[in-house]
Design an enzyme around this catalytic site. Sequence first.
Site: not given
Ligand code: 5GP
Ligand code: ZN
Length: 113
Positions: A4, A99, A7
């Site tokens: 993950c 998140h 994680c």
């Molecule tokens: P979701 O689309 O799942 O609601 O949001 C995932 C978020 O994680 C996205 O806004 C994306 O930009 C962010 N994200 C993805 N990979 C990384 C990473 O490696 N580091 C950080 N800081 N954010 C990430």
């Molecule tokens: Zn996790």
Amino acid sequence: MSDCLFCKIIAGDIPSAKVFEDETVYAFRDINPMAPVHVLVVPKCHIASANEVTGENASVVADIFKAIPKIAAAEGLTNGYRVITNCGEDGCQSVKHLHFHLLGGKKLPDQMG
Ligand code: 5GP
Ligand code: ZN
């Protein structure tokens, strides 16, 4: 969960720009910010999504919502902010670790895109 992404970030195996941490909550800047302030607030324990919140693990969601005003104040979000959690396929959740997006720093659009 060893495979993950969040994680790994919480464990420090992948670097992140941390903005808050306590016993149960970790918060860091989104790598692809959608607003001047875009912080991801996550439980340290692995919960896959909002759909996996249960009576046993729900206290960490309260911990997250106790942390959010502290983070918002530290980020200068005195005029308000938005909190979003995406869940599952239709919610466009890309990372399968619960998140909350904390967004602010400007007047946000009032419509969903
Ligand atoms: P979701 O689309 O799942 O609601 O949001 C995932 C978020 O994680 C996205 O806004 C994306 O930009 C962010 N994200 C993805 N990979 C990384 C990473 O490696 N580091 C950080 N800081 N954010 C990430
Ligand atoms: Zn996790």
